[in-house]
Design a protein around this motif. Structure first.
Motif, PDB file in Angstrom:
ATOM      1  N   UNK A 568      -7.206 -82.193  25.717  1.00 22.89           N
ATOM      2  CA  UNK A 568      -8.084 -82.165  26.904  1.00 22.89           C
ATOM      3  C   UNK A 568      -8.802 -80.820  27.040  1.00 22.89           C
ATOM      4  N   UNK A 570     -10.383 -79.220  24.984  1.00 28.28           N
ATOM      5  CA  UNK A 570     -11.674 -79.155  24.297  1.00 28.28           C
ATOM      6  C   UNK A 570     -12.822 -79.596  25.181  1.00 28.28           C
ATOM      7  N   UNK A 571     -12.501 -80.370  26.204  1.00 26.52           N
ATOM      8  CA  UNK A 571     -13.565 -80.886  27.054  1.00 26.52           C
ATOM      9  C   UNK A 571     -13.867 -79.955  28.218  1.00 26.52           C
ATOM     10  N   UNK A 572     -12.929 -79.056  28.468  1.00 27.45           N
ATOM     11  CA  UNK A 572     -13.075 -78.189  29.625  1.00 27.45           C
ATOM     12  C   UNK A 572     -13.836 -76.951  29.198  1.00 27.45           C
ATOM     13  N   UNK A 573     -14.624 -76.419  30.105  1.00 24.98           N
ATOM     14  CA  UNK A 573     -15.393 -75.223  29.754  1.00 24.98           C
ATOM     15  C   UNK A 573     -14.439 -74.082  29.428  1.00 24.98           C
ATOM     16  N   UNK A 576     -12.222 -71.910  31.857  1.00 27.21           N
ATOM     17  CA  UNK A 576     -11.225 -72.492  32.737  1.00 27.21           C
ATOM     18  C   UNK A 576      -9.854 -72.590  32.078  1.00 27.21           C
ATOM     19  N   UNK A 577      -9.861 -72.732  30.777  1.00 30.81           N
ATOM     20  CA  UNK A 577      -8.589 -72.891  30.066  1.00 30.81           C
ATOM     21  C   UNK A 577      -8.095 -71.511  29.685  1.00 30.81           C
ATOM     22  N   UNK A 585      -0.808 -76.169  30.520  1.00 30.72           N
ATOM     23  CA  UNK A 585      -1.914 -76.679  31.309  1.00 30.72           C
ATOM     24  C   UNK A 585      -2.292 -78.101  30.957  1.00 30.72           C
ATOM     25  N   UNK A 586      -1.367 -78.833  30.402  1.00 25.32           N
ATOM     26  CA  UNK A 586      -1.707 -80.214  30.087  1.00 25.32           C
ATOM     27  C   UNK A 586      -1.666 -81.049  31.363  1.00 25.32           C
ATOM     28  N   UNK A 587      -2.630 -81.931  31.534  1.00 25.16           N
ATOM     29  CA  UNK A 587      -2.509 -82.872  32.655  1.00 25.16           C
ATOM     30  C   UNK A 587      -1.363 -83.840  32.395  1.00 25.16           C
TER      31      UNK A 587
END
Lengths: 705, 412
Positions: A568, A570-573, A576-577, A585-587
């Protein structure tokens, strides 16, 4: 706003938002530019118009080609329908139900629109043959049962008023059931009466789409019923088949008893690939047709691959080319693609001499000056005197140059194909003869056709006298047929071919002709078949090697969902990660999915829950919350295989001693687990087999990487 | 065109991935173990026996009531990480343009796409009429959609019933008709709706933007339907009779939780989100666990005698539960299952008679009837005996004691 609350309200199944045209639509109709750093304000709108025009021209051409491809089949199908019930074999024990099967896999489905149009409005003035036929369409979705099928067929005709007036309402109490074929019969009689059609010349044509998807049992019953009502009811069936004509699907699927009722006529199309190659060739490599935008090799490759591997439909080909056009006009410079794109020079200056057009002008200026449009001598001084006019006139020059170049390339390419064809006809062996036309097209566009025409020209040099005459005539005729402007441009090679032609007439020896002719042709090909990318400002009119956005047509939703679950981040700017440790930080759904991937075919939900709890508690500890009581950590919650007293006591300790916070935490974890589990279920990752208590089955076995 | 971040990395064909991976293996021997195609993994798993524990989730973990669930999730928003995928609403114009060009758009990817699509619906309402369909709603029907489309002025003819698909397709085929934008959330949840849409999708004035969530959703569409195009290639002014979708696919991974899509799922069951269950639940209102509030409502409506009976049963059940914690180790593997703290009907009758609640069998049954109808008291035949009936209240211990506390407080 009420619309907002309506949209949020999940208890509504549908929400209607009325057309709100109070706002000015035109100002914001164009999407923002992808390259704002070298675009100008009106650019998007202008490019949009240019794109529509360019695609419209290309589409029109291709539709004509497709139409002419359909023509023979449509003609013969219409003819067949007309002849049915009149042109019968004498001496049959019972009338046969006419069935026309059309193998339509290769072509666009509009074929049946065309057929039905022709059947419904066939007005042959000459023979006073004005009785139009009735056509109804049947789709597999409507035909799961025999009742449904009959209802679709009957109501497809009966819904039309026999006199051509308004719809008539049938009362259920006074009318026959909608699936009863007797209703159709009554309707047909009244139609004939209304039309004074004593000979019953109107046919009832049923077009059955995607025939292979229909249930054979249902179809069998349907044909049985229909055949018992002919010829009082002149039904004609047209079956749209996707499978090849041989082995025949109809004969393989249906028993002989049913086939005996039918009189099947097959109308196959030419092989799909051949028509694809033809359409590409006639659209982009036809000397007499100039597409606004030349399609590059990557797009041709993709279109051919998609056609051969996924869906051999000409509709798909059209979509691909349309997308290629749309993508091409994302580029700011492409606004200059049509001649006088910005209007006359005064208007153009007005548009471009605004502050927000400067980046665009800058980019254009840079491109023009690094191109070969301006000679190096001028280059040193001319930039100072550059005006918008001179820039645009350079672009006009480049346009003309590109157009001519592309045209000459097309002519030369067609000659290569022609020569190749002649060689094949004469039985010569051609190296790499497995290359298809699109392959050759791509090579030509890249300017790498050298080995092909080199080989062909060397064969020309060795042609024996008998074949040479034929060959020279072919080449001569070819150049006769090219447009005038090409003739003017190619006068050198044309005069040489003329010479060869005349020498042939005078009876010169074959050796004397074939040697020079081969050299001349080779020279000519070498001059003309060069990469289009070498032309100045080529990217305005040529898509070149820009990759085709294939995921718009041929996506992989499965890979996308898996990627979203596994990575996930990879999709976040990027900002933020923050943490290095990804696991932190995994959902929830990704945590659960990790367990899913590690487990076997069946998953015990309780075990899964436990691992989820362990994971979350470990994370909670890492985050630094020290308020977790010892008893509640993961290890003691995990049930051991032996269920002993000790375990029980521990559990009780947790239950009894844990404070309000602990109880809340457990409830929270449970709620999160259920939510994530149901989300995975919603996505289709879980199958509830019910084979074992509270076990679920995996549906995905892809490996994580 | 427009594609979201990361899609280029992952949007490549799955098949293609295998090919490259296998290719890598042959190059470097060391990688062979690290990669296993999914069919291999399937057979490996299928050939080996599944080893799982014998714990049963539904017995070991008490399902949460909807209130508890929602409260817990509200709290969880602090701990649980919900990533935000950046989204730029300038894509709306790009999508709108693609719709104008005669394509329909299908959004895929992980995460709820409802919010973005709703915003898009508002965006396109400036270009034409919009109908938003919540296809994830368990009771959505094709008729609902048609009725909603009928609200577009001019579509509805004189009759009051919802127009047919043919009527709508005909209406929007005429060149002067307004544009209709059909936004469908989770199209894959309702195959019937998907089929109905296929006959509208090729109409030149109907534009569709839909989302799919399921892994296998693309199987809904046949190859010929996918390749179909708007506008007949034969003549542009005649309505096509064809069915199809003409999708352009967009990866819209939002990673947002499927909150609204799962509203109708039964939170108390592990199979609550599977489609078959969800359909059943809507017709069966007494499903799901008994909640405290539900019990309070029922108790407020019954007579004082009935209330007394309930607290009697509850007190006995609590007593049983307390004692079982210490003494009955046998039932420990199943500590929360309330049936183990049940009470036989005969014992309850004796108690009720002693407390002057019910003096005969008929009166007691009448009192219990109300509770049974509302699921407050559950009964079953006692295992091992014939005909003897046991009763219990399906509430966990803490909730039950709280309820009894409230009840006693009201009584005094």
């Amino acid at each position: 706003m009420t619309v907002d609350t309506d949209l949020e309200d999940i208890n509504q199944t549908t929400v209607y938002i009325p057309f709100n045209d109070s706002d000015d639509v035109d100002t914001d109709a164009a999407p923002p530019s992808l390259f704002p750093e070298r675009d100008f304000h009106q650019g998007c709108q202008l490019r949009f118009q240019a794109c529509t025009a360019a695609w419209g021209k290309c589409l029109k051409r291709m539709q004509e080609l497709i139409h002419s491809l359909h023509m023979p089949v449509v003609e013969s199908v219409v003819e067949q329908v007309k002849k049915s019930y009149t042109d019968e074999l004498p001496g049959l024990p019972y009338p046969e139900l006419p069935v026309i099967s059309v193998t339509s896999s290769s072509t666009s489905s509009s074929l049946f629109d065309e057929i039905s149009f022709r059947l419904e409005e066939s007005t042959d003035e000459l023979f006073e043959d004005t009785n139009d036929h009735f056509v109804t369409h049947v789709f597999p979705n409507d035909c799961t049962t025999i009742t449904g099928t009959m209802k679709t067929i009957v109501s497809g005709f009966v819904s039309r008023s026999p006199t051509g007036g308004q719809d008539i309402k049938r009362k259920p109490s006074t009318s026959l059931a909608a699936y009863n074929i007797a209703l159709l019969e009554a309707w047909y009689r009244s139609v004939c009466d209304a039309r004074d059609d004593l000979h019953h010349r109107s046919r009832l044509v049923v077009i059955m789409h995607d025939f292979e998807q229909l249930e054979p049992q249902v179809v069998q019953d349907m044909f049985e019923i229909c055949s018992s009502h002919i010829p009082r009811l002149p039904l004609v069936f047209i079956l749209a088949l996707a499978s090849p004509p041989s082995p025949s699907y109809i004969r393989a699927t249906y028993p002989h008893t049913m086939l005996a009722l039918l009189r099947v006529r097959d109308y196959p199309f030419p092989p799909a690939e051949k028509s694809l190659h033809n359409i590409l060739l006639e659209t982009f490599f036809d000397p007499t047709f100039e597409p606004e935008i030349m399609i590059g090799p990557t797009t041709i490759d993709f279109a051919v691959e998609f056609f051969t591997r996924h869906s051999s439909s000409l509709g798909g080909l059209l979509s691909i080319l349309q997308l290629a056009h749309m993508k091409h006009f994302e580029e700011p410079l492409s606004v200059l693609a049509p001649a006088q794109a910005l209007g006359r020079s005064n208007d153009a200056a007005k548009v471009l001499l605004t502050p927000d057009a400067f980046p665009f002008l800058d980019a254009l200026f840079a491109r023009v000056h690094e191109s070969t449009l301006i000679t190096p001598v001028e280059h040193a001084t001319s930039w100072r005197s550059t005006t918008v006019d001179s820039l645009l006139s350079s672009v006009e020059t480049a346009r003309d140059a590109f157009r001519m170049r592309a045209k000459l390339l097309r002519v030369a390419f067609r000659l290569v194909l022609r020569v190749r064809q002649v060689m094949l006809v004469h039985g010569h062996k051609i190296v790499q003869d497995d290359q298809t036309v699109p392959d050759l097209m791509c090579l030509a566009l890249r300017g790498r056709l050298g080995s092909v025409y080199g080989h062909l020209c060397s064969m020309v040099r060795k042609l024996p006298a008998a074949q040479l005459e034929d060959f020279v005539r072919v080449v001569h005729d070819f150049f006769e047929g090219v447009p005038e402007d090409v003739k003017a441009e190619e006068d050198e090679v044309i005069s040489r071919v003329e010479t060869a032609y005349k020498m042939l007439g005078r009876g010169a020896s074959a050796q004397d002709i074939s040697g020079p002719l081969g050299n001349w042709l080779s020279e000519y090909f070498k001059l003309r078949i060069v990469a289009l990318e070498d032309a100045p400002l080529w990217d305005i009119w040529y898509t070149g090697s820009t990759p085709f956005p294939s995921e718009l047509i041929n996506p992989s939703p499965r890979a996308s969902i898996l990627a979203g679950l596994i990575h996930p981040q990879d999709y976040v700017s990027p900002g933020q990660w923050s943490r290095d440790d990804e696991d932190d930080d995994l959902p929830d759904i990704s945590i659960l999915f990790k367990g899913y991937l590690e487990s076997a075919k069946m998953i015990n939900v309780y075990d899964w829950f436990e691992s989820f709890v362990v994971f979350l508690e470990a994370r909670k500890r890492r985050v630094g919350n020290t308020r977790i009581p010892d008893g509640a950590n993961g290890t003691s919650r995990t049930p051991s295989r032996k269920k002993g007293k000790r375990k029980q006591v521990e559990d009780e300790v947790v239950d009894e001693d844990a404070g309000e916070d602990e109880e809340g935490w457990l409830v929270e974890v449970q709620a999160r687990f259920i939510r994530a589990l149901q989300e995975l279920d919603y996505l289709g990752f879980i199958k509830h087999t019910g084979r074992k208590a509270d076990h679920v089955m995996r549906t995905v076995f892809d490996s994580p990487e | 065109m427009d594609s979201d971040e990361g899609s280029e990395l992952y949007a490549s064909d799955v098949e293609h991935n295998y090919a490259t991976n296998i290719f890598k293996e042959s190059e470097t021997d060391g990688l062979i173990d690290s990669y296993k195609p999914s069919f291999d993994a399937y057979f490996t798993h299928a050939s080996s026996r599944t080893r799982t524990s014998t714990n049963v989730f539904s017995q070991r973990v008490v399902p949460l009531s909807p209130e508890e669930h929602n409260a817990a999730l509200a709290r969880a928003s602090v701990h649980a990480y919900t990533p935000q995928v950046p989204f730029d609403s300038s894509s709306f114009k790009r999508w709108a343009r693609e719709l104008d060009e005669g394509f329909n758009i299908l959004f895929y990817g992980l995460g709820s796409k409802r919010g973005i699509l709703n915003d898009f619906a508002k965006h396109v309402s400036r270009r034409g009429h919009v109908t938003v369909v919540n296809a994830f709603h368990p009771s959505v029907t094709v008729r609902d959609m048609l009725a909603s489309i009928a609200r577009v002025p001019g579509v509805q003819s004189t009759s009051t019933s919802a127009p047919t698909q043919e009527r709508i397709a005909e209406h929007f085929a005429s060149s002067d008709s307004p544009h209709l934008f059909l936004i469908v959330h989770s199209l894959d949840r309702s195959p019937k709706l998907a089929r109905a849409i296929s006959s509208l999708a090729l109409s030149p004035h109907i534009h569709i933007a839909a989302s799919i969530d399921r892994l296998n959703a693309p199987l809904l569409f046949s190859a010929s339907q996918l390749a179909a195009r708007k506008g007949s290639s034969f003549s542009s002014d005649r309505a096509t009779k064809n069915v199809g979708y003409s999708w352009l696919w967009h990866d819209l991974t939002t990673l947002a939780p499927y909150t609204s899509e799962l509203t109708f799922a039964d939170r108390s069951s592990i199979s609550g989100a599977s489609s078959s269950r969800a359909r059943v639940d809507i017709t069966n209102p007494v499903s799901g666990p008994l909640t405290e509030t539900a019990a309070m409502h029922v108790l407020a409506a019954v007579t004082a005698k009935a209330k007394k009976l309930f607290s009697l049963l509850a007190a006995k059940q609590l007593e049983n539960a307390d004692s079982s914690d210490i003494s009955e180790v046998n039932s420990a593997h199943n500590p929360h299952d309330q049936q183990h703290f049940d009470m036989s009907y005969d014992a309850l009758f004796t108690l009720a008679r002693d407390a002057f609640i019910a003096t005969n069998d008929t009166a007691l049954r009448a009192l219990l009837g109300e509770f049974r109808d509302h699921g407050l008291v559950v009964s079953a035949a006692q295992p091992g005996t014939s005909g003897s009936e046991v009763l219990w209240i399906p509430l966990r211990k803490e909730r039950l004691s709280k309820l009894v506390g409230n009840l006693d407080g009201d009584a005094t």
